[in-house]
Design a protein around this motif. Structure first.
Motif, short mmCIF file in Angstrom:
data_model
loop_
_atom_site.label_atom_id
_atom_site.label_comp_id
_atom_site.label_asym_id
_atom_site.label_seq_id
_atom_site.Cartn_x
_atom_site.Cartn_y
_atom_site.Cartn_z
N THR A 126 -64.57 -0.94 52.51
CA THR A 126 -63.24 -0.34 52.60
C THR A 126 -62.22 -1.44 52.88
O THR A 126 -62.40 -2.22 53.82
N ILE A 127 -61.21 -1.50 52.05
CA ILE A 127 -60.09 -2.42 52.26
C ILE A 127 -58.96 -1.61 52.86
O ILE A 127 -58.54 -0.60 52.29
N GLU A 128 -58.48 -2.03 54.01
CA GLU A 128 -57.35 -1.37 54.68
C GLU A 128 -56.17 -2.33 54.70
O GLU A 128 -56.32 -3.51 55.02
N TYR B 82 -58.63 1.67 50.26
CA TYR B 82 -59.42 1.98 49.08
C TYR B 82 -60.81 1.40 49.26
O TYR B 82 -61.05 0.57 50.13
N VAL B 83 -61.74 1.87 48.44
CA VAL B 83 -63.13 1.42 48.52
C VAL B 83 -63.43 0.55 47.30
O VAL B 83 -63.00 0.85 46.19
N LEU C 151 -63.89 -3.74 55.64
CA LEU C 151 -64.90 -3.14 56.51
C LEU C 151 -66.15 -2.79 55.71
O LEU C 151 -66.04 -2.25 54.61
N PHE C 152 -67.30 -3.07 56.28
CA PHE C 152 -68.57 -2.69 55.67
C PHE C 152 -69.42 -2.05 56.76
O PHE C 152 -69.63 -2.66 57.81
N GLY C 153 -69.87 -0.83 56.53
CA GLY C 153 -70.64 -0.13 57.55
C GLY C 153 -69.85 0.08 58.82
O GLY C 153 -70.39 0.10 59.91
N GLY C 154 -68.52 0.21 58.68
CA GLY C 154 -67.64 0.42 59.83
C GLY C 154 -67.32 -0.84 60.61
O GLY C 154 -66.53 -0.80 61.54
N GLU C 155 -67.90 -1.97 60.23
CA GLU C 155 -67.66 -3.24 60.93
C GLU C 155 -66.78 -4.15 60.09
O GLU C 155 -66.95 -4.24 58.88
N PRO C 156 -65.85 -4.87 60.74
CA PRO C 156 -64.98 -5.77 59.98
C PRO C 156 -65.73 -6.96 59.39
O PRO C 156 -66.54 -7.58 60.07
N LEU C 157 -65.47 -7.24 58.12
CA LEU C 157 -65.94 -8.46 57.47
C LEU C 157 -64.90 -9.55 57.63
O LEU C 157 -65.21 -10.71 57.86
N TYR C 158 -63.63 -9.17 57.43
CA TYR C 158 -62.53 -10.08 57.69
C TYR C 158 -61.28 -9.28 58.01
O TYR C 158 -61.14 -8.12 57.63
N VAL C 159 -60.39 -9.93 58.75
CA VAL C 159 -59.07 -9.39 59.07
C VAL C 159 -58.10 -10.55 58.92
O VAL C 159 -58.27 -11.59 59.55
N VAL C 160 -57.10 -10.39 58.04
CA VAL C 160 -56.10 -11.44 57.82
C VAL C 160 -54.72 -10.83 57.99
O VAL C 160 -54.40 -9.82 57.37
N SER C 161 -53.91 -11.45 58.84
CA SER C 161 -52.54 -10.99 59.06
C SER C 161 -51.56 -11.92 58.35
O SER C 161 -51.71 -13.15 58.38
N PHE C 162 -50.58 -11.29 57.71
CA PHE C 162 -49.51 -12.00 57.01
C PHE C 162 -48.19 -11.65 57.67
O PHE C 162 -48.02 -10.54 58.18
N GLU C 163 -47.26 -12.58 57.64
CA GLU C 163 -45.91 -12.30 58.09
C GLU C 163 -45.02 -12.24 56.86
O GLU C 163 -44.76 -13.27 56.22
N VAL C 164 -44.57 -11.05 56.50
CA VAL C 164 -43.69 -10.87 55.36
C VAL C 164 -42.26 -11.09 55.87
O VAL C 164 -41.82 -10.46 56.83
N VAL C 165 -41.56 -12.00 55.19
CA VAL C 165 -40.22 -12.40 55.62
C VAL C 165 -39.21 -12.14 54.51
O VAL C 165 -39.58 -11.86 53.37
N ARG C 166 -37.94 -12.27 54.84
CA ARG C 166 -36.89 -12.15 53.82
C ARG C 166 -37.06 -13.29 52.81
O ARG C 166 -37.48 -14.39 53.18
N PRO C 167 -36.74 -13.06 51.54
CA PRO C 167 -36.91 -14.11 50.52
C PRO C 167 -36.23 -15.43 50.88
O PRO C 167 -36.77 -16.50 50.62
#
Length: 177
Positions: free
Chosen positions: A95-97, A113-114, A145-161
């Motif tokens: 699952t990609i969140e 989505y899966v 997420l795979f089997g309810g456990e995180p495989l990776y978590v990446v945070s982005f900072e979306v800024v004004r152009p």
């Protein structure tokens, strides 16, 4: 709109590893890179009822990350996400969140989505700015997420152009899906 490429996977086990807004399982064979790239026209799509577009677009190739790092300007025609390689391993269902600040109008803050992760080639799970209501600044997070456990978590900072004008400056408008 959420974009993904050919399936990809990783071998998972316990214990996350963290480094500057990025976490992934230390016991996996996962090779991970993240950042932005010019949006590509999709070649197909699959249903994804928990997304704004109700679908996930499939890309013709796995694009390289052109601008590495967590900063992404809210610009039409720009995509950002996580590119992974697993050395041939496959996982399903993954699952990609995607969580983000509230979209203008709808107030939507979560999409998912899966997919399958893994295989012989690189894959990407990414988001593309298509509509003005999606171009909200703030922290966006992509989590696998795979089997309810995180495989990776990446945070982005979306800024004004104007706060990151060098990112996506040469992305054309003819690639939009």
């Amino acid at each position: 709109m959420i974009r993904r490429l050919a399936p990809l996977c990783l071998a998972l086990l316990p214990l996350p590893l963290s480094a500057g807004g990025v976490e992934h399982r230390a016991d996996t064979l996962l090779k991970l890179e993240f950042g932005a790239f010019c949006q590509l026209a999709s070649v197909d799509s699959v249903e994804a009822p928990d997304t704004l577009a109700q679908r996930v677009d499939l890309l013709p190739v796995t694009p390289p990350i052109r601008w590495h790092g967590p900063v992404v300007p809210a610009k039409a025609g720009l995509s950002f996400g996580v590119r992974t390689e697993t050395g041939g391993l496959q996982m399903y269902p993954v699952t990609i969140e995607v969580t983000h600040p509230p979209f203008l109008g709808s107030g939507m803050t979560h999409q998912s989505y899966v997919t399958t992760l893994g295989g012989d080639d690189a894959s990407i799970n990414a988001y593309s700015f298509d509509l003005p209501e999606e171009m909200v600044t703030g922290t966006w997070t992509i989590r696998a997420l795979f089997g309810g456990e995180p495989l990776y978590v990446v945070s982005f900072e979306v800024v004004r152009p104007e706060d990151a004008p060098w990112i996506g400056q040469d992305c054309g408008a003819d690639y939009l899906s």
